[in-house]
Write an enzyme that holds these catalytic residues in place. Structure first.
Site, PDB file in Angstrom:
ATOM      1  N   ASN A  28       0.818  -1.226   0.000  1.00 16.56           N
ATOM      2  CA  ASN A  28       0.000   0.000   0.000  1.00 16.56           C
ATOM      3  C   ASN A  28       0.850   1.275   0.000  1.00 16.56           C
ATOM      4  O   ASN A  28       0.356   2.340  -0.375  1.00 16.56           O
ATOM      5  CB  ASN A  28      -0.928   0.014   1.216  1.00 16.56           C
ATOM      6  CG  ASN A  28      -2.277  -0.632   0.894  1.00 16.56           C
ATOM      7  OD1 ASN A  28      -2.611  -0.835  -0.283  1.00 16.56           O
ATOM      8  ND2 ASN A  28      -3.048  -0.958   1.921  1.00 16.56           N
ATOM      9  N   GLN A  33      -0.950  -7.842   5.548  1.00 22.70           N
ATOM     10  CA  GLN A  33       0.402  -7.244   5.496  1.00 22.70           C
ATOM     11  C   GLN A  33       0.463  -5.969   4.647  1.00 22.70           C
ATOM     12  O   GLN A  33       1.423  -5.752   3.883  1.00 22.70           O
ATOM     13  CB  GLN A  33       1.436  -8.281   4.978  1.00 22.70           C
ATOM     14  CG  GLN A  33       1.598  -9.498   5.848  1.00 22.70           C
ATOM     15  CD  GLN A  33       0.918 -10.744   5.300  1.00 22.70           C
ATOM     16  OE1 GLN A  33       0.651 -10.834   4.095  1.00 22.70           O
ATOM     17  NE2 GLN A  33       0.609 -11.705   6.145  1.00 22.70           N
ATOM     18  N   CYS A  34      -0.579  -5.129   4.755  1.00 23.06           N
ATOM     19  CA  CYS A  34      -0.634  -3.836   4.028  1.00 23.06           C
ATOM     20  C   CYS A  34      -0.546  -4.004   2.511  1.00 23.06           C
ATOM     21  O   CYS A  34      -0.072  -3.104   1.816  1.00 23.06           O
ATOM     22  CB  CYS A  34       0.475  -2.878   4.469  1.00 23.06           C
ATOM     23  SG  CYS A  34       0.395  -2.426   6.183  1.00 23.06           S
ATOM     24  N   ALA A  35      -0.964  -5.167   2.007  1.00 22.79           N
ATOM     25  CA  ALA A  35      -0.867  -5.374   0.560  1.00 22.79           C
ATOM     26  C   ALA A  35      -2.102  -6.140   0.062  1.00 22.79           C
ATOM     27  O   ALA A  35      -1.986  -7.286  -0.381  1.00 22.79           O
ATOM     28  CB  ALA A  35       0.421  -6.112   0.227  1.00 22.79           C
TER      29      ALA A  35
END
Ligand SMILES: Cc1ncc(COP(=O)(O)O)c(C=O)c1O
Length: 384
Positions: A99, A337-339
């Site tokens: 992100n 995991q921010c993705a």
């Protein structure tokens, strides 16, 4: 004591000497660089210039002045993307981005930048041909990660770089998951900009990161203010790296980072790469043999780092992470995991995965403890 397996988020422990350097800076040096003509300010200036030199050496940059110090990779990425792209430009990225890349690009899209996201395959791999096919007249940048933080997939950066150079398009690389873990050669590869964290593979403290900017690339600063240079000017100086580094730097962090990068250089990136990949291979092999476990990422071990994402059949990854921590004292990362886009790509959205990320300081005995703990949980779940 927690057995820490979340090095892709931030490395722990840090390199020997890092904690001592942070403390020593606060205790003994204190001053800020470029902000005084006294000895400790000069010492601060030397520390920052040494840190730039070591980072430049590590990533194969021609000059230390191409290294802009930042508080983390996210700021470096924002600086690169928002500093270069303007309305009417076209940018190409991949579906495996963090992100920290996707969100600035989505923001820029609302401001008139055209965005193409190339879908990667189910193992998170990018096809360089697809990147080239997407290039248009107004393509100003290709922005891709070197290594996925979700799957550990190593993207074909040298191939993409040479294809971009042939097409006359600039390349930005997010090296948050590769700096200090895989060889990086910005000048040889002809990368225009590259961002990384100082607190992951470089084994430095949190609050550190950098952006490499090739000669001739003009980017707008994200922040304007005091640089300690050209103080007679009321407008922001254009000179690199200070023109992109306004404000008092995180000197204790930079001193710690210098120790971290020195350790990586002394140890050798190839040795670190070899150990982390071998640990990842052992973890993966142990997981694959357990019933009810799905492991994600590249099957070909040449295409992956030590990061191992997995799931237990019919169990939410957050639950696995909770039991590993609370019962076995093992720390792993769970969820997206921010993705989120990367998880959509590999088919693990919205619950995500359990991500194990080993580091240089792990031993095979640590892997045995980790696998025994996961094996217990898997066996217990299969009986319920
Ligand atoms: C691929 C990738 N890019 C960017 C970042 C952001 O790094 P930082 O936390 O240093 O801002 C991360 C952090 O996990 C990452 O894995």
């Amino acid at each position: 004591m927690t057995l820490y397996f979340d090095n892709a988020a931030t490395s722990f422990p840090k390199a020997p000497g890092v904690a001592e350097a942070v403390y020593e800076y606060l205790k003994e040096v204190g001053a800020s660089p470029g902000r005084g003509a006294y000895q400790s300010a000069h010492a601060a200036g030397r520390i920052i210039s040494d840190a730039r030199k070591l980072i430049a050496q590590l990533i194969g940059a021609q000059e230390p002045d191409q290294i802009v110090l930042t508080p983390n990779a996210t700021v470096a990425i924002n600086l690169a993307l928002k500093g270069l792209l303007k309305a009417g430009d076209h940018v190409i990225t991949s579906s495996m981005e963090h992100n920290s890349v996707i969100r600035p690009l989505r923001r820029l899209e609302t401001e008139g930048v055209e965005l193409t996201i190339i879908p990667c395959d189910g193992q998170g791999m990018l096809d360089p041909d697809e990147v080239v096919k997407a290039i248009k007249k107004n393509t100003a940048l290709v922005a891709i990660t070197h290594v996925s933080n979700v799957t550990g997939t190593i993207m074909p950066v040298p191939e993409v770089a040479s294809r971009c150079a042939a097409e006359g398009v600039r390349l930005f690389v997010d090296a948050a998951q590769s700096a200090g873990i895989l060889p990086v050669h910005v000048a040889d590869w002809k990368v225009s900009m590259l961002a990384a964290s100082g607190h992951k593979g470089l084994l430095g403290p949190q609050g550190t990161g950098f952006l490499y900017v090739d000669h001739g690339i003009k980017i707008r600063p994200l922040v304007e203010g005091g640089t300690g240079t050209f103080s007679e000017l009321e407008i922001q100086p254009g000179e690199l790296p200070q023109g992109l580094e306004s404000g008092t730097p995180n000197m204790p962090g930079v001193y710690g980072l210098k120790e971290g990068v020195s350790f990586v250089l002394d140890t050798g990136v190839e040795a670190i790469e070899h150990r982390e990949r071998e640990l990842g291979r052992l973890i993966r092999q142990g997981l694959v043999e357990m019933p009810g476990v799905s492991v994600y990422g590249p099957v070909n071990e040449l295409h992956r780092t030590g990061v191992v994402p997995f799931n237990l059949k019919d169990v939410n990854p957050a639950e696995v992470g909770y039991v590993l921590d609370s019962v076995y004292g093992v720390a792993v990362r769970t969820g997206l995991q921010c993705a989120p886009l990367a998880h959509r790509t590999i088919g693990t959205f919205p619950a995500g995965t359990v991500r194990i990320s080993p580091g240089w300081f792990h031993t095979q005995a640590d892997v045995v403890v980790l696998l025994n703990a996961i094996g217990d949980i898997a066996a217990l779940r299969s009986r319920i």
